[in-house]
Scaffold this motif. Structure first.
Motif, PDB file in Angstrom:
ATOM      1  N   MET A 113      27.512 -33.879 -56.518  1.00 36.89           N
ATOM      2  CA  MET A 113      26.124 -33.420 -56.563  1.00 36.89           C
ATOM      3  C   MET A 113      25.472 -33.540 -55.183  1.00 36.89           C
ATOM      4  SD  MET A 113      25.606 -32.302 -59.611  1.00 36.89           S
ATOM      5  CE  MET A 113      23.821 -32.217 -59.734  1.00 36.89           C
ATOM      6  N   ASP A 114      25.710 -34.659 -54.495  1.00 37.28           N
ATOM      7  CA  ASP A 114      25.151 -34.841 -53.151  1.00 37.28           C
ATOM      8  C   ASP A 114      25.677 -33.774 -52.196  1.00 37.28           C
ATOM      9  OD1 ASP A 114      23.749 -37.027 -54.019  1.00 37.28           O
ATOM     10  OD2 ASP A 114      25.104 -38.523 -53.142  1.00 37.28           O
ATOM     11  N   TRP A 115      26.968 -33.467 -52.340  1.00 37.98           N
ATOM     12  CA  TRP A 115      27.552 -32.441 -51.465  1.00 37.98           C
ATOM     13  C   TRP A 115      26.965 -31.057 -51.763  1.00 37.98           C
ATOM     14  CZ3 TRP A 115      28.887 -29.769 -47.731  1.00 37.98           C
ATOM     15  CH2 TRP A 115      29.634 -28.597 -47.839  1.00 37.98           C
ATOM     16  N   LEU A 116      26.775 -30.726 -53.016  1.00 34.06           N
ATOM     17  CA  LEU A 116      26.246 -29.400 -53.361  1.00 34.06           C
ATOM     18  C   LEU A 116      24.829 -29.223 -52.806  1.00 34.06           C
ATOM     19  CD1 LEU A 116      27.552 -29.005 -57.018  1.00 34.06           C
ATOM     20  CD2 LEU A 116      28.440 -27.925 -54.948  1.00 34.06           C
ATOM     21  N   ILE A 117      24.049 -30.296 -52.818  1.00 31.50           N
ATOM     22  CA  ILE A 117      22.705 -30.228 -52.229  1.00 31.50           C
ATOM     23  C   ILE A 117      22.814 -30.014 -50.718  1.00 31.50           C
ATOM     24  CG2 ILE A 117      20.604 -31.545 -51.756  1.00 31.50           C
ATOM     25  CD1 ILE A 117      21.058 -32.939 -54.479  1.00 31.50           C
ATOM     26  N   CYS A 118      23.715 -30.754 -50.094  1.00 30.09           N
ATOM     27  CA  CYS A 118      23.924 -30.628 -48.654  1.00 30.09           C
ATOM     28  C   CYS A 118      24.459 -29.235 -48.304  1.00 30.09           C
ATOM     29  CB  CYS A 118      24.905 -31.708 -48.195  1.00 30.09           C
ATOM     30  SG  CYS A 118      25.237 -31.734 -46.440  1.00 30.09           S
ATOM     31  N   ARG A 119      25.325 -28.716 -49.139  1.00 29.30           N
ATOM     32  CA  ARG A 119      25.939 -27.404 -48.919  1.00 29.30           C
ATOM     33  C   ARG A 119      24.884 -26.309 -48.863  1.00 29.30           C
ATOM     34  NH1 ARG A 119      27.741 -23.048 -51.750  1.00 29.30           N
ATOM     35  NH2 ARG A 119      29.847 -22.237 -51.358  1.00 29.30           N
ATOM     36  N   GLY A 120      23.802 -26.491 -49.592  1.00 26.54           N
ATOM     37  CA  GLY A 120      22.752 -25.476 -49.629  1.00 26.54           C
ATOM     38  C   GLY A 120      21.816 -25.503 -48.438  1.00 26.54           C
ATOM     39  N   ASP A 121      21.998 -26.465 -47.534  1.00 31.17           N
ATOM     40  CA  ASP A 121      21.147 -26.571 -46.352  1.00 31.17           C
ATOM     41  C   ASP A 121      21.682 -25.629 -45.277  1.00 31.17           C
ATOM     42  OD1 ASP A 121      19.703 -27.273 -44.094  1.00 31.17           O
ATOM     43  OD2 ASP A 121      19.760 -29.416 -44.522  1.00 31.17           O
ATOM     44  N   ARG A 122      20.986 -24.525 -45.028  1.00 35.57           N
ATOM     45  CA  ARG A 122      21.457 -23.515 -44.084  1.00 35.57           C
ATOM     46  C   ARG A 122      21.521 -24.050 -42.653  1.00 35.57           C
ATOM     47  NH1 ARG A 122      21.551 -18.236 -45.605  1.00 35.57           N
ATOM     48  NH2 ARG A 122      21.069 -17.582 -43.460  1.00 35.57           N
ATOM     49  N   ARG A 123      20.775 -25.115 -42.362  1.00 35.91           N
ATOM     50  CA  ARG A 123      20.838 -25.685 -41.018  1.00 35.91           C
ATOM     51  C   ARG A 123      22.193 -26.348 -40.768  1.00 35.91           C
ATOM     52  NH1 ARG A 123      15.846 -29.591 -41.603  1.00 35.91           N
ATOM     53  NH2 ARG A 123      17.016 -29.860 -43.567  1.00 35.91           N
ATOM     54  N   LEU A 124      22.840 -26.793 -41.846  1.00 35.15           N
ATOM     55  CA  LEU A 124      24.135 -27.458 -41.720  1.00 35.15           C
ATOM     56  C   LEU A 124      25.297 -26.520 -41.996  1.00 35.15           C
ATOM     57  CD1 LEU A 124      23.326 -30.830 -43.532  1.00 35.15           C
ATOM     58  CD2 LEU A 124      23.315 -30.372 -41.076  1.00 35.15           C
ATOM     59  N   TYR A 125      25.125 -25.637 -42.970  1.00 36.19           N
ATOM     60  CA  TYR A 125      26.202 -24.740 -43.383  1.00 36.19           C
ATOM     61  C   TYR A 125      25.644 -23.329 -43.533  1.00 36.19           C
ATOM     62  CZ  TYR A 125      28.775 -29.024 -44.180  1.00 36.19           C
ATOM     63  OH  TYR A 125      29.388 -30.238 -44.001  1.00 36.19           O
ATOM     64  N   ALA A 126      25.677 -22.584 -42.448  1.00 34.59           N
ATOM     65  CA  ALA A 126      25.138 -21.224 -42.450  1.00 34.59           C
ATOM     66  C   ALA A 126      25.911 -20.340 -43.424  1.00 34.59           C
ATOM     67  CB  ALA A 126      25.224 -20.641 -41.036  1.00 34.59           C
ATOM     68  N   ASP A 127      25.162 -19.572 -44.201  1.00 37.24           N
ATOM     69  CA  ASP A 127      25.759 -18.606 -45.138  1.00 37.24           C
ATOM     70  C   ASP A 127      26.671 -19.245 -46.174  1.00 37.24           C
ATOM     71  OD1 ASP A 127      24.496 -16.468 -43.828  1.00 37.24           O
ATOM     72  OD2 ASP A 127      26.118 -16.379 -42.353  1.00 37.24           O
ATOM     73  N   ALA A 128      26.495 -20.547 -46.445  1.00 42.03           N
ATOM     74  CA  ALA A 128      27.367 -21.216 -47.405  1.00 42.03           C
ATOM     75  C   ALA A 128      27.159 -20.720 -48.829  1.00 42.03           C
ATOM     76  CB  ALA A 128      27.160 -22.723 -47.354  1.00 42.03           C
ATOM     77  N   LYS A 129      26.009 -20.078 -49.094  1.00 39.21           N
ATOM     78  CA  LYS A 129      25.751 -19.608 -50.454  1.00 39.21           C
ATOM     79  C   LYS A 129      26.507 -18.327 -50.777  1.00 39.21           C
ATOM     80  CE  LYS A 129      21.187 -21.735 -50.996  1.00 39.21           C
ATOM     81  NZ  LYS A 129      19.764 -21.518 -51.310  1.00 39.21           N
ATOM     82  N   LYS A 130      27.038 -17.654 -49.760  1.00 39.24           N
ATOM     83  CA  LYS A 130      27.715 -16.384 -50.007  1.00 39.24           C
ATOM     84  C   LYS A 130      29.082 -16.551 -50.674  1.00 39.24           C
ATOM     85  CE  LYS A 130      25.354 -13.782 -46.374  1.00 39.24           C
ATOM     86  NZ  LYS A 130      25.503 -12.993 -45.125  1.00 39.24           N
ATOM     87  N   PRO A 131      30.003 -17.360 -50.116  1.00 40.48           N
ATOM     88  CA  PRO A 131      31.315 -17.502 -50.769  1.00 40.48           C
ATOM     89  C   PRO A 131      31.199 -18.332 -52.034  1.00 40.48           C
ATOM     90  CG  PRO A 131      31.182 -18.948 -48.884  1.00 40.48           C
ATOM     91  CD  PRO A 131      29.936 -18.110 -48.859  1.00 40.48           C
ATOM     92  N   PRO A 132      32.047 -18.082 -53.028  1.00 38.40           N
ATOM     93  CA  PRO A 132      31.958 -18.825 -54.294  1.00 38.40           C
ATOM     94  C   PRO A 132      32.641 -20.186 -54.253  1.00 38.40           C
ATOM     95  CG  PRO A 132      33.706 -17.201 -54.422  1.00 38.40           C
ATOM     96  CD  PRO A 132      33.069 -17.022 -53.071  1.00 38.40           C
ATOM     97  N   PHE A 133      33.294 -20.525 -53.142  1.00 36.94           N
ATOM     98  CA  PHE A 133      34.089 -21.741 -53.090  1.00 36.94           C
ATOM     99  C   PHE A 133      33.213 -22.972 -52.873  1.00 36.94           C
ATOM    100  CE2 PHE A 133      36.870 -18.263 -51.978  1.00 36.94           C
ATOM    101  CZ  PHE A 133      37.966 -18.497 -52.796  1.00 36.94           C
ATOM    102  N   VAL A 134      33.613 -24.074 -53.486  1.00 37.99           N
ATOM    103  CA  VAL A 134      32.834 -25.310 -53.426  1.00 37.99           C
ATOM    104  C   VAL A 134      32.865 -25.915 -52.028  1.00 37.99           C
ATOM    105  CG1 VAL A 134      32.667 -27.679 -54.278  1.00 37.99           C
ATOM    106  CG2 VAL A 134      33.122 -25.803 -55.885  1.00 37.99           C
ATOM    107  N   PHE A 135      34.050 -26.043 -51.445  1.00 37.63           N
ATOM    108  CA  PHE A 135      34.180 -26.696 -50.144  1.00 37.63           C
ATOM    109  C   PHE A 135      34.271 -25.652 -49.038  1.00 37.63           C
ATOM    110  CE2 PHE A 135      35.685 -29.959 -53.105  1.00 37.63           C
ATOM    111  CZ  PHE A 135      34.894 -31.019 -52.704  1.00 37.63           C
TER     112      PHE A 135
END
Length: 420
Positions: free
Chosen positions: A284-306
């Motif tokens: 859950m902590d990672w999924l919240i972090c994953r949604g931060d575009r400052r850390l992971y640009a365009d991370a919402k586009k691919p369906p993969f978790v990691f």
């Protein structure tokens, strides 16, 4: 140095090549640099018996890579491989020794990897078995052309079997065999969980990647996953709400949504695994972090978790690098720490748990259908690891517990003998 020498040709003749078919299916083949064409025999082998056995793409690639080394060896030694295999006049003991040595040579060219003069024993063993399977397949084709009623058939069949036994015994004697890997020593288990925690002051990873790496490494430690399995997880595979949070493991060969040229391949069966509160929080902590575009640009586009920092699905090489970093900063984990080490460790812990359940059940009535018998332990392990119901694979993961039990019984026996 033996009569053959120990040099390695500067440029390999055979190189591994990958093709993507119209349907998106990925094919591996060996290309002969001299002709720029696929090698006909290995191509026939990979698209025939290898695919007929439904082997994973990555397994076929690994096998072809091993075979390519053996073909290179034959060229370097002036051995007419076609003539040897067609005549079933295979390889002498000295030639077999030299082949095994050749397969043990480290050939990593990636600058991020620490170059090894020799590969790990299990890698050498796997290479040798890949080569033995291929040479045996070639030789058996020639054997089948000989009349069974001919006296030559029995002689040729015996020569093939003798060489297979010879190679197997030599590579095992050299320190390579299945089942030699071990999990973590018991005292290093809490240490591993400590050093990978995002809040640990000496955590070796970049701060922005710590929550991702923690969730990923916990998946390996707590669930015993193969390296590729968390890398192909998609959002739809996470069922984290409710009283039984869980993840679904699916093999997705030739996934059209996966842009990675070296696509991770899952060799185990599909299964659903429940996760505990610690792993749930980490995910859950990672999924919240994953949604931060400052850390992971365009991370919402691919369906993969990691994903990587550019938002693309995480590569297998990145996982390798994580373990390299841990081993460099914390040398107490040894040189062999890897996802597979943690998979072995999961099996060590599972064996210990099953032993404790058996002790609890001793002396009280238990439902026979739920009693922790050896057969039930095997069945449960096979499901959780993604192996076939009747798989014998689990035996190689129980070596440590078997050794510990054997040593304990040996000491008891010595005590009995000493005190009469």
């Amino acid at each position: 140095m033996n009569a053959f020498g120990r040099e390695t040709p500067a440029e390999p003749v055979y190189i591994l090549s990958r093709l993507i078919g119209i349907s998106g299916e990925r094919f591996a083949l060996l290309k002969d640099r001299r002709t720029e064409l696929p090698d006909p025999w290995t191509t026939r082998y990979s698209v025939g018996p290898q695919r007929m056995k439904e082997k994973a793409a990555k397994t076929i690639e690994r096998s072809l890579s091993s075979i390519g080394l053996a073909l290179q060896w034959a060229i370097a030694r002036g051995i007419d491989l076609d003539a040897r295999l067609d005549s079933l006049e295979l390889f002498t003991s000295e030639e077999t020794d030299d082949l095994i040595h050749w397969l043990r040579i480290g050939r990593a060219t990636d600058k991020r990897r620490r170059h090894r003069l020799t590969v790990l024993p299990d890698t050498a063993y796997t290479r040798a078995m890949d080569v033995r399977h291929y040479f045996s397949w070639r030789a058996e084709l020639a054997l089948h052309r000989i009349s069974v009623s001919s006296g030559r058939y029995n002689d040729a069949s015996r020569k093939l079997q003798d060489w297979k036994v010879l190679l197997g015994s030599k590579v095992r004697a050299g320190g390579g065999s299945e089942g030699r890997k071990m999990g973590l020593p018991e005292e290093l288990r809490p240490r591993f969980l400590e050093v990978i925690h995002p809040d640990f002051s000496e955590n070796p990873f970049e701060p922005r990647h710590r929550k991702r790496n923690y969730a990923l490494l916990l998946c390996y430690y707590k669930l015993g996953l193969r390296r590729a399995e968390p890398l192909v997880l998609k959002a739809e595979d996470l069922i984290l709400a409710g009283s039984k949070p869980r993840i679904a493991i699916h093999g997705r060969p030739d996934d059209p949504e996966d842009p990675r040229p070296d696509q991770p391949s899952v060799k185990t069966a599909d299964r659903v695994l429940q996760v505990d509160a610690v792993l749930l929080k980490a995910l859950m902590d990672w999924l919240i972090c994953r949604g931060d575009r400052r850390l992971y640009a365009d991370a919402k586009k691919p369906p993969f978790v990691f994903v990587a920092e550019d938002g693309q699905p995480m590569a297998g090489r990145t996982v390798y690098d994580l373990f390299v970093i841990i081993k460099k900063v914390f040398p107490e984990f040894g040189t062999d720490l890897s996802p597979h080490t943690l998979r072995h460790d999961w099996n060590d812990r599972f064996s210990e748990l099953c032993d404790s359940v058996r002790k609890e059940e001793a002396g009280r009535e238990v439902d026979p259908d739920r009693c922790m018998t050896d057969a039930r332990e095997t069945s449960l392990r096979n499901y959780l690891m993604g192996w076939k119901k009747n798989s014998k694979t689990g035996a190689r993961y129980t070596e440590r517990s078997t050794q510990a039990q054997a040593q304990g019984l040996s000491l008891k026996l010595q005590g009995v003998l000493s005190h009469g």
